[in-house]
Motif scaffolding. Structure first.
Motif, PDB file in Angstrom:
ATOM      1  N   ALA A 199      -7.952 -10.529 -12.627  1.00 11.98           N
ATOM      2  CA  ALA A 199      -6.844 -11.197 -13.326  1.00 11.98           C
ATOM      3  C   ALA A 199      -5.514 -10.563 -12.928  1.00 11.98           C
ATOM      4  O   ALA A 199      -4.500 -11.259 -12.768  1.00 11.98           O
ATOM      5  CB  ALA A 199      -7.051 -11.107 -14.836  1.00 11.98           C
ATOM      6  N   ALA A 200      -5.509  -9.236 -12.735  1.00 12.22           N
ATOM      7  CA  ALA A 200      -4.289  -8.563 -12.282  1.00 12.22           C
ATOM      8  C   ALA A 200      -3.928  -8.987 -10.863  1.00 12.22           C
ATOM      9  O   ALA A 200      -2.743  -9.149 -10.531  1.00 12.22           O
ATOM     10  CB  ALA A 200      -4.475  -7.044 -12.362  1.00 12.22           C
ATOM     11  N   VAL A 201      -4.948  -9.177 -10.014  1.00 10.80           N
ATOM     12  CA  VAL A 201      -4.694  -9.666  -8.653  1.00 10.80           C
ATOM     13  C   VAL A 201      -4.060 -11.051  -8.701  1.00 10.80           C
ATOM     14  O   VAL A 201      -3.107 -11.351  -7.958  1.00 10.80           O
ATOM     15  CB  VAL A 201      -6.004  -9.679  -7.837  1.00 10.80           C
ATOM     16  N   GLU A 202      -4.581 -11.914  -9.572  1.00  6.91           N
ATOM     17  CA  GLU A 202      -4.017 -13.257  -9.686  1.00  6.91           C
ATOM     18  C   GLU A 202      -2.561 -13.207 -10.166  1.00  6.91           C
ATOM     19  O   GLU A 202      -1.747 -14.049  -9.801  1.00  6.91           O
ATOM     20  CB  GLU A 202      -4.862 -14.095 -10.644  1.00  6.91           C
ATOM     21  N   ALA A 203      -2.250 -12.204 -10.981  1.00  3.67           N
ATOM     22  CA  ALA A 203      -0.883 -12.099 -11.503  1.00  3.67           C
ATOM     23  C   ALA A 203       0.077 -11.462 -10.516  1.00  3.67           C
ATOM     24  O   ALA A 203       1.246 -11.863 -10.426  1.00  3.67           O
ATOM     25  CB  ALA A 203      -0.895 -11.294 -12.812  1.00  3.67           C
ATOM     26  N   TYR A 204      -0.414 -10.458  -9.730  1.00  5.81           N
ATOM     27  CA  TYR A 204       0.498  -9.652  -8.929  1.00  5.81           C
ATOM     28  C   TYR A 204       0.185  -9.646  -7.434  1.00  5.81           C
ATOM     29  O   TYR A 204       0.974  -9.100  -6.657  1.00  5.81           O
ATOM     30  CB  TYR A 204       0.503  -8.207  -9.439  1.00  5.81           C
ATOM     31  N   GLY A 205      -0.938 -10.222  -7.027  1.00  2.72           N
ATOM     32  CA  GLY A 205      -1.271 -10.250  -5.613  1.00  2.72           C
ATOM     33  C   GLY A 205      -1.813  -8.924  -5.126  1.00  2.72           C
ATOM     34  O   GLY A 205      -2.152  -8.022  -5.903  1.00  2.72           O
ATOM     35  N   THR A 206      -1.885  -8.795  -3.802  1.00  2.00           N
ATOM     36  CA  THR A 206      -2.473  -7.600  -3.196  1.00  2.00           C
ATOM     37  C   THR A 206      -1.549  -6.980  -2.140  1.00  2.00           C
ATOM     38  O   THR A 206      -2.008  -6.188  -1.316  1.00  2.00           O
ATOM     39  CB  THR A 206      -3.822  -7.952  -2.543  1.00  2.00           C
ATOM     40  N   GLU A 207      -0.271  -7.318  -2.191  1.00  2.00           N
ATOM     41  CA  GLU A 207       0.672  -6.812  -1.199  1.00  2.00           C
ATOM     42  C   GLU A 207       1.672  -5.852  -1.835  1.00  2.00           C
ATOM     43  O   GLU A 207       2.020  -5.996  -3.016  1.00  2.00           O
ATOM     44  CB  GLU A 207       1.439  -7.972  -0.551  1.00  2.00           C
ATOM     45  N   PRO A 208       2.143  -4.884  -1.065  1.00  5.43           N
ATOM     46  CA  PRO A 208       3.193  -3.994  -1.572  1.00  5.43           C
ATOM     47  C   PRO A 208       4.474  -4.780  -1.847  1.00  5.43           C
ATOM     48  O   PRO A 208       4.855  -5.656  -1.071  1.00  5.43           O
ATOM     49  CB  PRO A 208       3.389  -2.984  -0.442  1.00  5.43           C
ATOM     50  N   VAL A 209       5.124  -4.481  -2.945  1.00  5.43           N
ATOM     51  CA  VAL A 209       6.356  -5.166  -3.340  1.00  5.43           C
ATOM     52  C   VAL A 209       7.377  -4.096  -3.729  1.00  5.43           C
ATOM     53  O   VAL A 209       7.058  -3.149  -4.460  1.00  5.43           O
ATOM     54  CB  VAL A 209       6.113  -6.122  -4.526  1.00  5.43           C
ATOM     55  N   GLY A 210       8.595  -4.230  -3.268  1.00  6.82           N
ATOM     56  CA  GLY A 210       9.656  -3.306  -3.637  1.00  6.82           C
ATOM     57  C   GLY A 210       9.969  -3.377  -5.119  1.00  6.82           C
ATOM     58  O   GLY A 210       9.780  -4.427  -5.759  1.00  6.82           O
ATOM     59  N   GLU A 211      10.450  -2.271  -5.677  1.00  7.45           N
ATOM     60  CA  GLU A 211      10.709  -2.220  -7.116  1.00  7.45           C
ATOM     61  C   GLU A 211      11.705  -3.286  -7.554  1.00  7.45           C
ATOM     62  O   GLU A 211      11.607  -3.822  -8.657  1.00  7.45           O
ATOM     63  CB  GLU A 211      11.226  -0.826  -7.491  1.00  7.45           C
ATOM     64  N   GLU A 212      12.656  -3.621  -6.691  1.00  7.51           N
ATOM     65  CA  GLU A 212      13.649  -4.618  -7.068  1.00  7.51           C
ATOM     66  C   GLU A 212      13.050  -6.017  -7.164  1.00  7.51           C
ATOM     67  O   GLU A 212      13.627  -6.907  -7.804  1.00  7.51           O
ATOM     68  CB  GLU A 212      14.801  -4.620  -6.049  1.00  7.51           C
ATOM     69  N   ALA A 213      11.876  -6.209  -6.553  1.00  7.99           N
ATOM     70  CA  ALA A 213      11.225  -7.528  -6.556  1.00  7.99           C
ATOM     71  C   ALA A 213      10.202  -7.669  -7.667  1.00  7.99           C
ATOM     72  O   ALA A 213       9.589  -8.729  -7.811  1.00  7.99           O
ATOM     73  CB  ALA A 213      10.568  -7.788  -5.202  1.00  7.99           C
ATOM     74  N   GLY A 214       9.988  -6.622  -8.446  1.00 10.67           N
ATOM     75  CA  GLY A 214       9.041  -6.716  -9.550  1.00 10.67           C
ATOM     76  C   GLY A 214       7.793  -5.877  -9.322  1.00 10.67           C
ATOM     77  O   GLY A 214       7.729  -5.078  -8.384  1.00 10.67           O
ATOM     78  N   PRO A 215       6.778  -6.057 -10.168  1.00  6.72           N
ATOM     79  CA  PRO A 215       5.555  -5.271 -10.055  1.00  6.72           C
ATOM     80  C   PRO A 215       4.849  -5.495  -8.719  1.00  6.72           C
ATOM     81  O   PRO A 215       4.772  -6.622  -8.223  1.00  6.72           O
ATOM     82  CB  PRO A 215       4.698  -5.779 -11.224  1.00  6.72           C
ATOM     83  N   GLY A 216       4.347  -4.417  -8.145  1.00 10.94           N
ATOM     84  CA  GLY A 216       3.636  -4.526  -6.882  1.00 10.94           C
ATOM     85  C   GLY A 216       2.204  -4.987  -7.067  1.00 10.94           C
ATOM     86  O   GLY A 216       1.716  -5.165  -8.179  1.00 10.94           O
ATOM     87  N   GLY A 217       1.524  -5.187  -5.932  1.00 11.78           N
ATOM     88  CA  GLY A 217       0.178  -5.719  -5.950  1.00 11.78           C
ATOM     89  C   GLY A 217      -0.876  -4.693  -6.347  1.00 11.78           C
ATOM     90  O   GLY A 217      -0.589  -3.561  -6.711  1.00 11.78           O
ATOM     91  N   VAL A 218      -2.141  -5.139  -6.255  1.00  8.47           N
ATOM     92  CA  VAL A 218      -3.306  -4.348  -6.655  1.00  8.47           C
ATOM     93  C   VAL A 218      -4.136  -4.044  -5.421  1.00  8.47           C
ATOM     94  O   VAL A 218      -4.318  -4.914  -4.550  1.00  8.47           O
ATOM     95  CB  VAL A 218      -4.150  -5.108  -7.702  1.00  8.47           C
TER      96      VAL A 218
END
Length: 225
Positions: free
Chosen positions: A144-163
């Protein structure tokens, strides 16, 4: 080294918390629920170890797994970032490979199954069943966390990173390993097999005795002889 100088902080009284990289989030977030379920599964393993009656090799393995599950919780609580401030603790393929080797080592000598297994057996085995099912729940929450946040690195300015997907693979293999260890703990004749539809004729309750009583078969009639 981790230093815990004070246990209560009052920072979560409003229903919010912080991830390991200090990202603020709600306590109902799928990521928080996933690593919370990992903690619960780890506690179930602690109960099984405290109950005793485990083969020494199984007990030693479970203690090693308990430590790895803290690594797993640390991973799930740390979003993937392209340039993290410090190197995070991650579940890597060698963790998964180790679980698979343990699955083979303990599972290969076991007899083949002819049905699914009902939870039960010894006290320690029943507690391992509970740990297995909580681990499955943790895996579902992680997805469910993957569905919410994906699996890719995300910069802090873009929101929560992936799993980290390898963490989810670890959960899947861990539930497999626990199933195998349950059979090891219960012994070669200890599997309680599911009989599909086999318990439909349940014992009747005898109100006079206050206990179960098998229904007696009705006497055969002449036309049935």
């Amino acid at each position: 080294m981790v230093r815990l100088t004070r246990i209560y902080t009052r920072t979560g009284d409003g229903g919010s918390t912080r991830l390991s990289d200090m990202t603020p989030t709600r306590k109902t977030d799928a990521r928080v629920e996933a690593y919370g379920d990992v903690d619960e599964a780890n506690s179930c393993l602690g109960l099984a170890l405290a109950a005793g009656g485990l083969p020494l090799a199984v007990a030693d393995l479970l203690r090693a797994v308990q430590n790895e599950m803290f690594d797993l919780g640390a991973d799930l609580s740390t979003p993937l970032r392209p340039e993290p401030r410090w190197e995070p603790l991650r579940i890597t393929e060698d963790y998964v490979d180790r679980l698979e080797r343990w699955c083979d080592a303990f599972g290969d000598p076991l007899p083949a199954l002819t049905s699914f297994i009902l939870p039960g057996g010894s006290l320690a085995a029943a507690q391992l069943h509970l740990a297995r099912t909580v681990t499955r729940r943790a895996e579902r929450k992680a997805w469910a966390a993957v569905e919410a946040y994906g699996t890719e690195p995300v910069g802090e300015e873009a929101g929560p990173g992936g799993v980290n997907l390898t963490a989810l693979t670890y959960l899947n293999r861990l539930s497999d390993l626990l199933f195998i260890l349950i059979r090891v703990v219960n012994g070669p004749d200890g599997d309680i097999l599911w009989v599909p539809g086999g318990e439909r004729d349940h014992p009747a309750l005898d109100p006079d005795l206050g206990g179960p009583r098998r229904r007696r078969a009705a006497p055969l009639q002449e036309d049935q002889l």
